[in-house]
Design a protein around this motif. Structure first.
Motif, PDB file in Angstrom:
ATOM      1  N   ALA A  60       0.833  -1.206   0.000  1.00  0.00           N
ATOM      2  CA  ALA A  60       0.000   0.000   0.000  1.00  0.00           C
ATOM      3  C   ALA A  60       0.867   1.255   0.000  1.00  0.00           C
ATOM      4  CB  ALA A  60      -0.938  -0.017   1.199  1.00  0.00           C
ATOM      5  N   VAL A  61       1.914   1.264   0.810  1.00  0.00           N
ATOM      6  CA  VAL A  61       2.818   2.411   0.842  1.00  0.00           C
ATOM      7  C   VAL A  61       3.520   2.582  -0.501  1.00  0.00           C
ATOM      8  CG1 VAL A  61       4.952   3.297   1.883  1.00  0.00           C
ATOM      9  CG2 VAL A  61       3.146   2.360   3.328  1.00  0.00           C
ATOM     10  N   LEU A  96       1.938   6.524  -7.069  1.00  0.00           N
ATOM     11  CA  LEU A  96       0.890   7.433  -7.537  1.00  0.00           C
ATOM     12  C   LEU A  96       1.272   8.888  -7.311  1.00  0.00           C
ATOM     13  CD1 LEU A  96      -2.345   5.548  -6.409  1.00  0.00           C
ATOM     14  CD2 LEU A  96      -1.469   5.838  -8.733  1.00  0.00           C
ATOM     15  N   PHE A  97       1.931   9.175  -6.189  1.00  0.00           N
ATOM     16  CA  PHE A  97       2.356  10.541  -5.893  1.00  0.00           C
ATOM     17  C   PHE A  97       3.339  11.040  -6.952  1.00  0.00           C
ATOM     18  CE2 PHE A  97       5.500  13.353  -3.894  1.00  0.00           C
ATOM     19  CZ  PHE A  97       4.678  14.417  -3.562  1.00  0.00           C
ATOM     20  N   CYS A 132       1.098   4.115  -2.962  1.00  0.00           N
ATOM     21  CA  CYS A 132       0.891   5.549  -2.699  1.00  0.00           C
ATOM     22  C   CYS A 132       2.065   6.380  -3.208  1.00  0.00           C
ATOM     23  CB  CYS A 132       0.680   5.792  -1.213  1.00  0.00           C
ATOM     24  SG  CYS A 132      -0.900   5.174  -0.597  1.00  0.00           S
ATOM     25  N   ILE A 133       3.275   5.921  -2.986  1.00  0.00           N
ATOM     26  CA  ILE A 133       4.463   6.645  -3.458  1.00  0.00           C
ATOM     27  C   ILE A 133       4.484   6.687  -4.985  1.00  0.00           C
ATOM     28  CG2 ILE A 133       6.986   6.534  -3.601  1.00  0.00           C
ATOM     29  CD1 ILE A 133       6.942   5.491  -0.704  1.00  0.00           C
TER      30      ILE A 133
END
Length: 128
Positions: free
Chosen positions: A19-20, A26-27, A23-24
């Motif tokens: 998940a982390v 996508l950022f 998120c990274i």
């Protein structure tokens, strides 16, 4: 009794890391990429700025000076094309394509540095 390599409870350890990582990713995918600007200096003063991402064709820029320096500009890259200097190290430097890269013709007193679109280096140095 044979032990399984992967068990269901292992998912509780792996899922947070996935998940982390997602998120990274996508950022950074959403961040706008800054353009690459080539800053050409002659005799220690800015000669011109060239937006390498907006170049659509190959062209030669005559910087002049005591060594008759010429630069080759192409989409996404800039390089020393010719110079009357004795050692030709500037020409052998090759294409500059990434922010932070620099090439210099010392006898001709000409330098070329690629910076990010906001005018700053994206990192301190570059190797290779």
């Amino acid at each position: 009794m044979e032990k399984k390599v992967f068990q269901k409870k292992d998912l509780w350890v792996i899922l947070p890391f996935l998940a982390v990582a997602l998120c990274i990713a996508l950022f950074y995918a959403r961040m706008p990429s800054s353009s690459k600007i080539a800053v050409v200096e002659k005799d220690g003063k800015e000669f011109c700025r060239i937006d390498l991402d907006k170049e659509t064709s190959v062209r030669i820029i005559n910087v002049g000076g005591p060594m008759n320096v010429k630069l080759r500009v192409e989409p996404g890259a800039i390089a020393f094309y010719s110079s009357d200097c004795p050692d030709k190290i500037c020409i052998r430097t090759g294409k500059l394509t990434k922010p932070g890269q620099t090439a210099v013709c010392l006898p001709g007193k000409v330098s070329v540095q690629v910076v990010s679109g906001n005018g700053e280096k994206s990192y301190d140095g570059y190797t290779g």
